[in-house]
Design a protein around this motif. Structure first.
Motif, PDB file in Angstrom:
ATOM      1  N   VAL A 437      17.120   4.727  -7.954  1.00 44.40           N
ATOM      2  CA  VAL A 437      15.754   4.246  -8.308  1.00 44.40           C
ATOM      3  C   VAL A 437      15.018   4.085  -7.217  1.00 44.40           C
ATOM      4  N   VAL A 438      15.569   3.439  -6.062  1.00 38.00           N
ATOM      5  CA  VAL A 438      14.841   3.065  -4.981  1.00 38.00           C
ATOM      6  C   VAL A 438      14.007   4.351  -4.276  1.00 38.00           C
ATOM      7  N   GLU A 439      14.664   5.462  -4.456  1.00 36.87           N
ATOM      8  CA  GLU A 439      14.024   6.864  -3.798  1.00 36.87           C
ATOM      9  C   GLU A 439      12.930   7.178  -4.808  1.00 36.87           C
ATOM     10  N   ASN A 440      12.932   6.798  -5.844  1.00 43.04           N
ATOM     11  CA  ASN A 440      11.643   7.243  -6.960  1.00 43.04           C
ATOM     12  C   ASN A 440      10.750   6.218  -7.019  1.00 43.04           C
ATOM     13  N   LEU A 441      10.711   5.203  -6.328  1.00 41.54           N
ATOM     14  CA  LEU A 441       9.816   3.994  -6.347  1.00 41.54           C
ATOM     15  C   LEU A 441       8.576   4.213  -5.544  1.00 41.54           C
ATOM     16  N   VAL A 442       8.735   5.113  -4.638  1.00 43.31           N
ATOM     17  CA  VAL A 442       7.826   5.216  -3.632  1.00 43.31           C
ATOM     18  C   VAL A 442       6.427   5.687  -3.985  1.00 43.31           C
ATOM     19  N   ASP A 443       6.493   6.877  -5.028  1.00 44.53           N
ATOM     20  CA  ASP A 443       5.162   7.437  -5.454  1.00 44.53           C
ATOM     21  C   ASP A 443       4.512   6.397  -6.532  1.00 44.53           C
ATOM     22  N   PRO A 444       5.221   5.902  -7.406  1.00 45.09           N
ATOM     23  CA  PRO A 444       4.671   4.984  -8.166  1.00 45.09           C
ATOM     24  C   PRO A 444       3.942   3.712  -7.665  1.00 45.09           C
ATOM     25  N   LEU A 445       4.603   3.163  -6.528  1.00 49.51           N
ATOM     26  CA  LEU A 445       4.004   2.031  -5.959  1.00 49.51           C
ATOM     27  C   LEU A 445       2.904   2.422  -5.030  1.00 49.51           C
ATOM     28  N   THR A 446       2.907   3.672  -4.619  1.00 52.90           N
ATOM     29  CA  THR A 446       1.897   4.044  -3.752  1.00 52.90           C
ATOM     30  C   THR A 446       0.590   4.030  -4.715  1.00 52.90           C
ATOM     31  N   HIS A 447       0.702   4.743  -5.607  1.00 54.63           N
ATOM     32  CA  HIS A 447      -0.531   5.109  -6.376  1.00 54.63           C
ATOM     33  C   HIS A 447      -1.134   3.565  -7.074  1.00 54.63           C
ATOM     34  N   MET A 448       0.033   2.778  -7.417  1.00 54.05           N
ATOM     35  CA  MET A 448      -0.545   1.449  -7.941  1.00 54.05           C
ATOM     36  C   MET A 448      -1.124   0.810  -6.939  1.00 54.05           C
ATOM     37  N   ILE A 449      -0.838   0.525  -5.987  1.00 52.05           N
ATOM     38  CA  ILE A 449      -1.433  -0.336  -4.656  1.00 52.05           C
ATOM     39  C   ILE A 449      -2.748   0.388  -4.423  1.00 52.05           C
ATOM     40  N   ARG A 450      -2.824   1.558  -4.419  1.00 53.95           N
ATOM     41  CA  ARG A 450      -4.338   2.422  -4.114  1.00 53.95           C
ATOM     42  C   ARG A 450      -5.324   1.967  -5.234  1.00 53.95           C
ATOM     43  N   ASN A 451      -4.531   2.000  -6.387  1.00 56.00           N
ATOM     44  CA  ASN A 451      -5.447   1.837  -7.704  1.00 56.00           C
ATOM     45  C   ASN A 451      -5.893   0.256  -7.526  1.00 56.00           C
ATOM     46  N   SER A 452      -4.954  -0.902  -6.997  1.00 53.20           N
ATOM     47  CA  SER A 452      -5.222  -2.245  -7.054  1.00 53.20           C
ATOM     48  C   SER A 452      -6.509  -2.186  -5.956  1.00 53.20           C
ATOM     49  N   ILE A 453      -6.403  -1.619  -4.785  1.00 49.61           N
ATOM     50  CA  ILE A 453      -7.503  -1.814  -3.874  1.00 49.61           C
ATOM     51  C   ILE A 453      -8.622  -0.906  -4.171  1.00 49.61           C
ATOM     52  N   ASP A 454      -8.624   0.162  -4.594  1.00 46.30           N
ATOM     53  CA  ASP A 454      -9.876   0.997  -4.790  1.00 46.30           C
ATOM     54  C   ASP A 454     -10.744   0.383  -6.196  1.00 46.30           C
ATOM     55  N   HIS A 455      -9.741   0.123  -7.108  1.00 48.53           N
ATOM     56  CA  HIS A 455     -10.466  -0.419  -8.476  1.00 48.53           C
ATOM     57  C   HIS A 455     -10.553  -1.630  -8.843  1.00 48.53           C
ATOM     58  N   GLY A 456      -9.560  -2.514  -8.071  1.00 51.53           N
ATOM     59  CA  GLY A 456      -9.261  -3.842  -8.636  1.00 51.53           C
ATOM     60  C   GLY A 456     -10.044  -4.696  -7.802  1.00 51.53           C
ATOM     61  N   LEU A 457     -10.021  -4.607  -6.533  1.00 51.08           N
ATOM     62  CA  LEU A 457     -10.447  -5.619  -5.515  1.00 51.08           C
ATOM     63  C   LEU A 457     -11.885  -5.472  -5.286  1.00 51.08           C
ATOM     64  N   GLU A 458     -12.653  -6.332  -5.115  1.00 48.12           N
ATOM     65  CA  GLU A 458     -14.247  -6.295  -4.822  1.00 48.12           C
ATOM     66  C   GLU A 458     -14.416  -6.065  -3.298  1.00 48.12           C
ATOM     67  N   GLY A 459     -15.516  -5.879  -3.031  1.00 50.39           N
ATOM     68  CA  GLY A 459     -15.877  -5.809  -1.583  1.00 50.39           C
ATOM     69  C   GLY A 459     -16.052  -7.178  -0.821  1.00 50.39           C
TER      70      GLY A 459
END
Length: 743
Positions: A437-459
């Motif tokens: 499970v740990v080995e397969n968490l890297v890609d999902p967390l990477t995409h979700m954190i990118r999404n939070s920063i790019d789309h979620g957070l304001e400037g």
């Protein structure tokens, strides 16, 4: 050759871990807040990689690691100032060191010029710190008859130590060891080929000086004549007299020589100061030297004089036969085991669980009251099997910190790309989960954190306008809940723009125009393949593949993902995953002629309700009053189309189960057959994914049973268009539909 390959593999495995240590330390390195322990850890990691590379002849890797190490040594000595530009350069250097290791692993030379740019940047920072290195040596606090080199590098190797040693010896007779201090004598005789392995004695001597007041004596008696001198060989040895605080013990001195223990002969002796006010005269004893010193051993012998706590602890340490204490760096409480061997062990434990269940199934047919000894033995076997299963699962378990530690680097890069100020907060890093499970968490967390920063957070400016701090916060957490691991990614940004999401979905043909969707359904549109709200494609988003990959990867692990968003306040993504993909404790239930397994961690209780406790919500579902609250009833025979099942809850059983978000369901079943350990078999890998089903297993009688997914059952029941007709014998009173969606 085979043994050398094995050693190389160990070196590469350890180097990968050291790179992670170095990267984590570099990400925590900030100007004005330099932690010396952190800097030393980074230095040791690079130094270890360099030393191992030298042993295997990886000359290009060693040369680059030496440049990296030299800058880190400057940071340690405060001659290279820590700046944001330096940290960026060191992070790139760490990445490049990983590339050099990859080339070395494959046996390929690095392309020409691979390291040139990074080496030039490292040297620029080093030269920028050079003026500070020219500062005069600190003035000794006590007068001395000859210059004493305290912490400068002019006499780092003790080349002027012969004269100083004579002076120090004379002063030692006059000046006793100060109260609260210890005098250590370290004889350091490296092998002549030490330099070939990439190790540098000057670093070790400098590290000893950091432990206290050190006097270094260099022995040149083995130095050959100039015409016989081989520049690559080392012909010097050293004796170091160290006056240190009582908290500097043998382990701290041994740590200095941790990476060269196999390449040196080392003696360490200690002398304690006399007591401050002895009641009676005590005989003065010289430091007791250790008996014959075998090659490649580090020895410490306590003296007979009164000891400090540090020496007492050292004297109490058990010694191996022969009286010598092995070097601390050679003592290890861990071993490396190939993952395939652990997987085979897990499979064997799984087969043992199935066999034990088969035996237990046959024993139930024995006449009651007979074969008591056999039954007791089988109970013990079941207990031992359970303990063995838990031990094997703990071997495969890993903390999620190995994944979380990669995220600060990602946040740093995304913030730089988007021009936003982002703070990452993590919690629950020690939460353990199966290695797969740990080995397969890297890609999902990477995409979700990118999404939070790019789309979620304001400037920063937009956040200030709406009264928020300039820096947005992304919170990454993990915890165990209801037998699963729940990982949450929360941001305090603008939330999901639902009108824009729906408009984009209609524009891309993913939703029919005029369709009426709930907020939850609109939020889940972001997981559709090809969907993106980005106006233009960038390095971070815009292609519509990120969140689709997240859901696909999480689903393949038997997990699920939920999204919760409040406009103007932020979004929260919740990942729910099984703790293990091998074995679980379950309760076997029957519905008609079918057998199912419910994870034991989801079960609250089982009961047979009274007719007065059953009610129907008009146009919705049946509910049951349990412990003062209404619980939604789910008829498994209706969900899976099973004939011959008991449909009346008052004649059947209701198993109360709880999902990881705390909501409860009542599953209507025919009978509860008993608790059993079951081996998880992936249904998706062997057949296809089924709603409401997490996996499959083999029962003790050889039958295949489905392992139910409680949260999936809840979603299936919610999406049923209407309830199946209730039998006439089922006395369910009608109630108006209250506003209690949780059921």
């Amino acid at each position: 050759m085979e043994d050398l390959s094995r050693f190389k593999q160990t070196y590469f495995d350890e180097s990968a871990e050291l790179l992670e240590v170095a990267e984590a330390g570099l990400l925590r390195l900030t100007p004005g807040e330099v932690d010396s322990d952190e800097v030393n850890a980074i230095f040791r990691a690079v130094h270890s990689i360099k030393g191992g590379g030298g042993a295997f002849g990886f000359t290009e890797l060693v040369a680059f690691a030496h440049e990296f190490e030299t800058v880190m040594d400057g940071v340690r000595n405060n001659t290279v100032p820590v700046t944001t530009e330096l940290v960026d350069t060191l992070i790139r250097a760490n990445d490049l060191l990983g590339q050099m290791l990859a080339y070395a692993r494959e046996g390929d030379p690095a392309p020409a010029g691979t390291t040139d740019g990074t080496v030039a940047a490292l040297r620029r920072h080093l030269s920028g710190g050079a003026p500070q290195a020219q500062a005069p040596a600190p003035v000794p606090s006590a007068p001395a008859p000859a210059p004493v080199y305290a912490d400068d590098e002019d006499d780092e190797a003790g080349l002027f130590g012969d004269a100083m040693a004579a002076i120090a010896a004379a002063r030692a007779e006059e000046d006793p060891v100060p109260p609260g201090k210890l005098r250590w004598t370290i004889v350091f005789r490296p092998r002549s080929d030490l330099l070939m392995s990439g190790n540098e004695p000057a670093y070790m001597l400098r590290a000893l000086r950091r432990l206290g007041d050190a006097t270094v004596e260099c022995h040149t008696d083995a130095l050959p004549t100039l015409q016989n001198l081989e520049a690559e060989l080392l012909h010097l040895s050293w004796t170091v007299t160290l006056i240190a605080d009582a908290d500097v013990d043998l382990d701290k001195i041994n740590d200095v020589f941790e990476f060269v223990a196999d390449d040196c002969d080392i003696r360490i002796t200690a002398e304690a100061p006399p007591p401050a006010a002895p009641e009676a005269p005590l005989p003065v004893t010289d430091p007791v030297p250790v008996a014959a010193v075998p090659p490649q051993a580090v020895i410490a012998t306590p003296v007979e004089a009164p000891k400090t706590d540090a020496l007492k602890a050292e004297a109490a340490r058990p010694r191996p036969n022969g009286g010598g204490a092995e070097h601390a760096g050679l003592t290890s409480h861990t071993i490396r085991v190939d993952l395939d061997k652990i997987d085979r062990l897990v499979n064997m434990v799984g087969e043992m669980v199935i066999t034990q269940a088969m035996i237990a199934e046959h024993v139930r047919e024995l006449p009651p009251g007979e074969f008591q000894e056999l039954l007791e033995g089988l109970e013990q076997l079941a207990q031992h099997t359970r303990e063995l299963r838990e031990s094997v699962m703990s071997i495969r378990a890993q903390p999620v910190s190995s994944v979380f530690s990669r995220m600060p680097r990602l946040v740093r890069e995304c913030a730089a790309t988007t021009g936003k100020e982002v703070q990452l907060v993590t919690s629950g890093e020690t939460t353990e989960v199966d290695k797969t499970v740990v080995e397969n968490l890297v890609d999902p967390l990477t995409h979700m954190i990118r999404n939070s920063i790019d789309h979620g957070l304001e400037g920063p400016e937009e956040r200030e306008r709406v009264g928020k701090p300039r820096a947005g916060t992304v919170h990454l957490s993990a915890q165990h809940r209801s037998g699963r691991i729940v990982i949450e990614i929360t941001d305090d940004g603008r939330g999901i723009n639902r009108p824009k999401v729906l408009s984009k979905a209609i524009e891309k043909g993913l939703v029919q125009p005029g369709a009426t969707l709930s907020d939850e359904e609109i939020d889940n549109l972001i997981f559709l393949p090809g969907f993106s709200t980005a106006d233009q494609v960038s390095n971070l988003s815009g292609r519509g593949v990120g969140m689709d990959v997240v859901r696909r990867n999480i689903t393949s692990l038997g997990g699920r993902i939920g999204v919760y968003s409040t406009p103007g306040e932020g979004s929260r993504f919740v990942l729910s995953l099984p703790l293990t993909l091998a074995v679980l404790d379950g309760m076997v239930i029957s519905v008609g002629e079918e057998r199912f397994v419910l994870p034991l961690t989801n079960i609250v209780e089982s009961l047979r309700p009274k007719a007065a406790d059953l009610h129907g919500l008009v146009g919705k579902c049946d509910v049951m009053m349990a412990r003062g609250e209404y619980v939604r009833l789910v008829y498994l025979h209706q969900l899976f189309g099973i004939p011959g099942a008991v449909a009346d809850p008052t004649r059947a059983l209701v198993v109360l189960v709880e999902t990881e978000d705390g909501s409860r369901l009542g599953l209507v079943v025919d009978e509860v057959l008993g608790q059993q350990q079951v081996v998880i078999k992936s249904l998706e890998a062997n057949f296809r994914r089924l709603d409401g089903v997490a996996a499959a297993t083999i029962l003790g009688d050889g039958r295949v049973a489905l392992i139910l997914d409680v949260a999936g059952l809840r979603e299936m029941s919610r999406h049923m268009d209407s309830r199946a007709p209730r039998p006439p014998s089922s006395p369910v009173a009608a109630l108006p539909a209250p506003a209690l969606e949780p059921v």
